[in-house]
Design an enzyme around this catalytic site. Structure first.
Site, PDB file in Angstrom:
ATOM      1  N   CYS A 250      57.210  67.382  12.853  1.00 31.05           N
ATOM      2  CA  CYS A 250      56.649  68.282  12.072  1.00 31.05           C
ATOM      3  C   CYS A 250      55.488  69.087  12.838  1.00 31.05           C
ATOM      4  CB  CYS A 250      56.131  67.860  10.781  1.00 31.05           C
ATOM      5  SG  CYS A 250      55.204  66.158  11.266  1.00 31.05           S
TER       6      CYS A 250
ATOM      7  N   GLU B 154      52.778  65.605   3.328  1.00 28.41           N
ATOM      8  CA  GLU B 154      52.734  65.897   4.613  1.00 28.41           C
ATOM      9  C   GLU B 154      54.045  66.614   4.758  1.00 28.41           C
ATOM     10  OE1 GLU B 154      50.064  65.683   6.858  1.00 28.41           O
ATOM     11  OE2 GLU B 154      48.970  63.995   5.919  1.00 28.41           O
TER      12      GLU B 154
ATOM     13  N   GLY C 139      57.959  64.747   4.488  1.00 30.85           N
ATOM     14  CA  GLY C 139      58.990  65.235   4.418  1.00 30.85           C
ATOM     15  C   GLY C 139      59.080  66.563   4.546  1.00 30.85           C
ATOM     16  N   SER C 140      60.140  67.401   3.809  1.00 32.45           N
ATOM     17  CA  SER C 140      60.421  68.674   3.801  1.00 32.45           C
ATOM     18  C   SER C 140      59.536  69.468   2.721  1.00 32.45           C
ATOM     19  CB  SER C 140      61.870  68.999   3.769  1.00 32.45           C
ATOM     20  OG  SER C 140      62.342  68.502   2.662  1.00 32.45           O
TER      21      SER C 140
ATOM     22  N   TRP D 273      62.974  60.356   8.131  1.00 33.91           N
ATOM     23  CA  TRP D 273      63.650  59.715   9.239  1.00 33.91           C
ATOM     24  C   TRP D 273      63.019  59.741  10.571  1.00 33.91           C
ATOM     25  CZ3 TRP D 273      65.113  63.359  12.440  1.00 33.91           C
ATOM     26  CH2 TRP D 273      65.424  64.826  11.970  1.00 33.91           C
ATOM     27  N   ASN D 274      62.240  60.954  10.760  1.00 33.81           N
ATOM     28  CA  ASN D 274      61.979  61.290  12.044  1.00 33.81           C
ATOM     29  C   ASN D 274      60.877  60.314  13.002  1.00 33.81           C
ATOM     30  OD1 ASN D 274      60.000  62.360  10.707  1.00 33.81           O
ATOM     31  ND2 ASN D 274      59.794  64.382  11.694  1.00 33.81           N
TER      32      ASN D 274
ATOM     33  N   GLU E 255      61.441  76.146  10.453  1.00 38.05           N
ATOM     34  CA  GLU E 255      61.361  74.941  11.105  1.00 38.05           C
ATOM     35  C   GLU E 255      62.693  74.498  11.840  1.00 38.05           C
ATOM     36  OE1 GLU E 255      60.089  71.445   8.786  1.00 38.05           O
ATOM     37  OE2 GLU E 255      58.887  70.943  10.299  1.00 38.05           O
TER      38      GLU E 255
ATOM     39  N   PRO F 297      62.137  54.349   2.272  1.00 40.66           N
ATOM     40  CA  PRO F 297      62.172  54.923   3.433  1.00 40.66           C
ATOM     41  C   PRO F 297      63.430  55.893   3.325  1.00 40.66           C
ATOM     42  CG  PRO F 297      63.131  52.713   3.367  1.00 40.66           C
ATOM     43  CD  PRO F 297      62.604  52.969   2.129  1.00 40.66           C
ATOM     44  N   ALA F 298      63.376  56.868   4.501  1.00 39.52           N
ATOM     45  CA  ALA F 298      64.655  57.771   4.558  1.00 39.52           C
ATOM     46  C   ALA F 298      66.086  56.924   4.503  1.00 39.52           C
ATOM     47  CB  ALA F 298      64.637  58.697   5.774  1.00 39.52           C
TER      48      ALA F 298
ATOM     49  N   GLU G 164      45.773  61.926   6.630  1.00 38.03           N
ATOM     50  CA  GLU G 164      46.040  60.584   7.153  1.00 38.03           C
ATOM     51  C   GLU G 164      45.628  60.348   8.245  1.00 38.03           C
ATOM     52  OE1 GLU G 164      50.808  60.660   6.673  1.00 38.03           O
ATOM     53  OE2 GLU G 164      50.484  59.813   4.909  1.00 38.03           O
TER      54      GLU G 164
HETATM   55  P1  NAD Z   1      63.505  65.241   3.263  1.00 40.60           P
HETATM   56  O1  NAD Z   1      62.315  65.999   2.616  1.00 40.60           O
HETATM   57  O2  NAD Z   1      64.799  65.566   3.298  1.00 40.60           O
HETATM   58  O3  NAD Z   1      63.188  63.922   3.342  1.00 40.60           O
HETATM   59  C1  NAD Z   1      62.099  63.107   3.184  1.00 40.60           C
HETATM   60  C2  NAD Z   1      61.940  61.745   2.272  1.00 40.60           C
HETATM   61  O4  NAD Z   1      62.201  62.510   1.108  1.00 40.60           O
HETATM   62  C3  NAD Z   1      63.224  60.949   2.565  1.00 40.60           C
HETATM   63  O5  NAD Z   1      62.831  59.478   2.347  1.00 40.60           O
HETATM   64  C4  NAD Z   1      64.321  61.543   1.450  1.00 40.60           C
HETATM   65  O6  NAD Z   1      65.203  60.364   1.065  1.00 40.60           O
HETATM   66  C5  NAD Z   1      63.358  61.599   0.467  1.00 40.60           C
HETATM   67  N1  NAD Z   1      63.881  62.622  -0.503  1.00 40.60           N
HETATM   68  C6  NAD Z   1      64.874  63.557  -0.579  1.00 40.60           C
HETATM   69  N2  NAD Z   1      64.976  64.150  -1.716  1.00 40.60           N
HETATM   70  C7  NAD Z   1      64.088  63.667  -2.619  1.00 40.60           C
HETATM   71  C8  NAD Z   1      63.975  63.537  -3.918  1.00 40.60           C
HETATM   72  N3  NAD Z   1      64.722  64.728  -4.763  1.00 40.60           N
HETATM   73  N4  NAD Z   1      63.404  62.702  -4.774  1.00 40.60           N
HETATM   74  C9  NAD Z   1      62.776  61.659  -3.845  1.00 40.60           C
HETATM   75  N5  NAD Z   1      62.832  61.647  -2.440  1.00 40.60           N
HETATM   76  C10 NAD Z   1      63.590  62.359  -1.823  1.00 40.60           C
HETATM   77  O7  NAD Z   1      62.918  65.673   4.949  1.00 40.60           O
HETATM   78  P2  NAD Z   1      63.659  65.041   6.209  1.00 40.60           P
HETATM   79  O8  NAD Z   1      64.773  65.813   6.602  1.00 40.60           O
HETATM   80  O9  NAD Z   1      63.857  63.440   6.195  1.00 40.60           O
HETATM   81  O10 NAD Z   1      62.344  65.050   7.270  1.00 40.60           O
HETATM   82  C11 NAD Z   1      61.970  66.265   8.047  1.00 40.60           C
HETATM   83  C12 NAD Z   1      61.034  66.996   7.317  1.00 40.60           C
HETATM   84  O11 NAD Z   1      59.833  66.055   7.374  1.00 40.60           O
HETATM   85  C13 NAD Z   1      60.548  67.946   8.285  1.00 40.60           C
HETATM   86  O12 NAD Z   1      60.292  69.239   7.317  1.00 40.60           O
HETATM   87  C14 NAD Z   1      59.278  67.698   8.691  1.00 40.60           C
HETATM   88  O13 NAD Z   1      58.403  68.540   9.242  1.00 40.60           O
HETATM   89  C15 NAD Z   1      58.535  66.971   7.887  1.00 40.60           C
HETATM   90  N6  NAD Z   1      57.633  65.843   8.365  1.00 40.60           N
HETATM   91  C16 NAD Z   1      56.430  66.206   8.195  1.00 40.60           C
HETATM   92  C17 NAD Z   1      55.206  65.254   8.570  1.00 40.60           C
HETATM   93  C18 NAD Z   1      53.867  65.650   8.472  1.00 40.60           C
HETATM   94  O14 NAD Z   1      53.381  64.657   8.530  1.00 40.60           O
HETATM   95  N7  NAD Z   1      53.679  66.793   7.941  1.00 40.60           N
HETATM   96  C19 NAD Z   1      55.713  64.472   9.493  1.00 40.60           C
HETATM   97  C20 NAD Z   1      57.301  64.128   9.779  1.00 40.60           C
HETATM   98  C21 NAD Z   1      58.154  64.822   9.064  1.00 40.60           C
END
Ligand code: NAD
Length: 487
Positions: free
Chosen positions: A293, A259, A237-238, A159-160, A390, A184-185, A467
């Site tokens: 991130c 990522e 994501g995380s 979502w960020n 983080e 998407p988130a 990327e």
């Molecule tokens: P998150 O991992 O909770 O969610 C990311 C995505 O994964 C969302 O679309 C979410 O719906 C999905 N998701 C969650 N659980 C899932 C599952 N069990 N199966 C499939 N999809 C699932 O992370 P967040 O809180 O939305 O985003 C923040 C994190 O993203 C931070 O840790 C940040 O550092 C990271 N991030 C990394 C980068 C990068 O390029 N390295 C860029 C932006 C954000």
């Protein structure tokens, strides 16, 4: 209410996008999209599950042969139109993004342009997917390498950065001749759906891009990772979710790009231009309210300049305007939700309990809701949770170091390895430190480093793959070796 803010109200889409059609969930279920600045519901979108995801994958699979068969130039022309439409609707896309994500409008506009740049870049890069000839070890053979699209791809995004994290994946995928299913988130589906609307206006054929919305990410994720048709998953994501998805992709030996989270050190050496370092720290730390991130997560400051840097930083941060992202001049918006505020509160409480001092902020913001006060913590030590976690909030913890070796040791003492930053004017030190940092990216006298032409990605538990840049399209291509015999 949000519709009145848009010049083109039809960019607010409240259905998912599968096979070129705007569709509801089979069950009719929906989930709310909420403005993090006010708590108000903006819209409701379909809460989809396994069957709709399977349908989206089937659509992407059916669209693949014709899309793959187009020339790179034909695909580039469509992508270029998509890019131009995104920029033509930059203001509306920014408003939608600020409404669902909270970032200041100026930052949202910046992200729209940054997001569009990946589509433009990869549209062109698709034309440069070159093969190779290899001198054969025997005269009766000719050896060739061609590159082909990996096939149906899936993108799961956070979502960020609701637009850029999608275009960074879908841009190269589509340019390479792949088709895509995007999840998407749950907090930010509206930006993704608006992108899909503009893609159809650009003439993208049905099924090439699909967007499945859900409030149950695992239900959709399980199908995307388990499907033998999906040949690649790109996830941002995380780190914990990334690890789970990587494991889930093992069953079908899918290619993955990840990522994940970062824990960026931002090192200020005693020969740094302190004012430049403060400007860099402001941009790196407080952009998107600290929810990136690549945000500076640990500010490591050399003994001799520690107090001066802390004072200058606190003064500059105190002047930042905290408000609803739609308000003029806002520099720091709300955090995404209450859980995020609680996490930041917990990290600050832990640091203060162990001896850190909040020289600025250290509490929720007076505006209430999801707003957290911009914070500067001094006297932070490596036994505090902020050293490893983080923060994802507007909190700058200042650690003190004495020697270069100590700074490097502290900087590398993490399982993450995404972005890092340092400020120094000594050319020898610049080289040494840049080489010793165990990170995928290093900003040197610079706090903002991402752009479409450079490789973005991490080492260690921050992920695999890159990327952007000419490396970014390789993630969506397979290498095929042709051996011509009988010469
Ligand atoms: P998150 O991992 O909770 O969610 C990311 C995505 O994964 C969302 O679309 C979410 O719906 C999905 N998701 C969650 N659980 C899932 C599952 N069990 N199966 C499939 N999809 C699932 O992370 P967040 O809180 O939305 O985003 C923040 C994190 O993203 C931070 O840790 C940040 O550092 C990271 N991030 C990394 C980068 C990068 O390029 N390295 C860029 C932006 C954000």
């Amino acid at each position: 209410m949000s519709i009145t803010l848009l010049k083109d109200a039809s960019l607010l889409k409240t259905q998912a996008f599968i096979d070129g059609n705007w569709v509801a969930a089979d069950s009719g279920a929906e989930h709310a999209v909420v403005n993090p600045a006010t708590g108000a519901e903006i819209a409701r979108v379909p809460d989809m599950g396994a069957t709709e995801t399977e349908r989206a994958i089937a659509a992407a699979d059916a669209a693949l042969p014709a899309w793959r068969a187009k020339t790179a130039k034909e695909r580039a022309a469509l992508l270029r139109r998509w890019h131009d439409l995104i920029l033509a609707h930059q203001d509306d896309l920014a408003v939608l993004m600020t409404l669902e994500q909270g970032k200041p409008l100026a930052e949202a506009k910046g992200e729209v342009a940054y997001g569009a740049s990946f589509i433009e870049w990869f549209a062109e890069e698709g034309k440069r997917v070159y093969g190779e000839t290899i001198p054969a070890p025997s005269g009766d053979k000719r050896l060739l390498v061609i590159k082909q699209p990996v096939g149906v791809t899936a993108a799961i995004t956070p979502w960020n950065f609701p637009i850029a994290m999608i275009t960074r994946k879908v841009g190269p995928a589509l340019a390479a001749g792949c088709t895509s299913v995007v999840k998407p988130a749950e907090a930010t589906p509206l930006s993704a759906l608006a992108l899909a609307e503009l893609a159809t206006r650009a003439g993208l054929p049905a099924g090439v891009l699909n967007v499945v919305t859900t409030a149950r990410p695992a239900a959709v994720g399980d199908v995307l990772t388990g499907s033998p048709i999906v040949r690649k998953l790109s996830f941002t994501g995380s780190t914990p979710v990334g690890k789970r998805l990587m494991a889930a992709c093992a069953g079908t030996v899918k290619r993955v790009s990840l990522e994940l989270g970062g824990n960026a050190p931002f090192i200020v050496f005693d020969d740094a231009d302190l004012d430049a370092a403060v400007r860099g720290a402001l941009a790196s730390k407080y952009r998107n309210a600290g929810q990136t991130c690549v945000c500076a997560n640990r500010l490591l400051v050399q003994d001799g300049v520690y107090d001066a840097f802390a004072a200058k930083l606190a003064e500059a941060v105190a002047a930042m305007k905290v408000d609803d992202g739609l308000e003029n001049g806002t520099q720091i918006g709300p955090l995404i939700n209450e859980a995020a505020v609680k996490k930041v509160e917990g990290l600050v409480a832990d640091a203060v309990a162990k001896g850190a001092k909040a020289v600025l902020g250290g509490t929720r913001h007076a505006k209430g809701g999801n707003f957290y006060a911009p914070t500067v913590l001094t006297g932070v030590t490596t036994d505090m949770a902020v050293a490893q976690e983080e923060i994802f909030g507007p909190v700058a913890p200042l650690f003190r170091f004495r020697t270069d070796d100590e700074a490097i040791r502290m900087a590398n003492d993490t399982r993450s390895g995404l972005a890092s930053y340092f400020y120094s004017r000594d050319i020898g030190r610049v080289w040494r430190v840049a080489e010793q940092l165990e990170y995928g990216m290093v900003g040197i006298n610079e706090g903002i480093i991402s752009n479409e032409v450079a490789p973005f990605g991490g080492v260690k538990e921050s992920g695999v793959g890159r990327e952007g840049s000419h490396y970014g399209i390789d993630e969506y291509l397979t290498i095929k070796y042709l051996c011509l015999g009988g010469m």
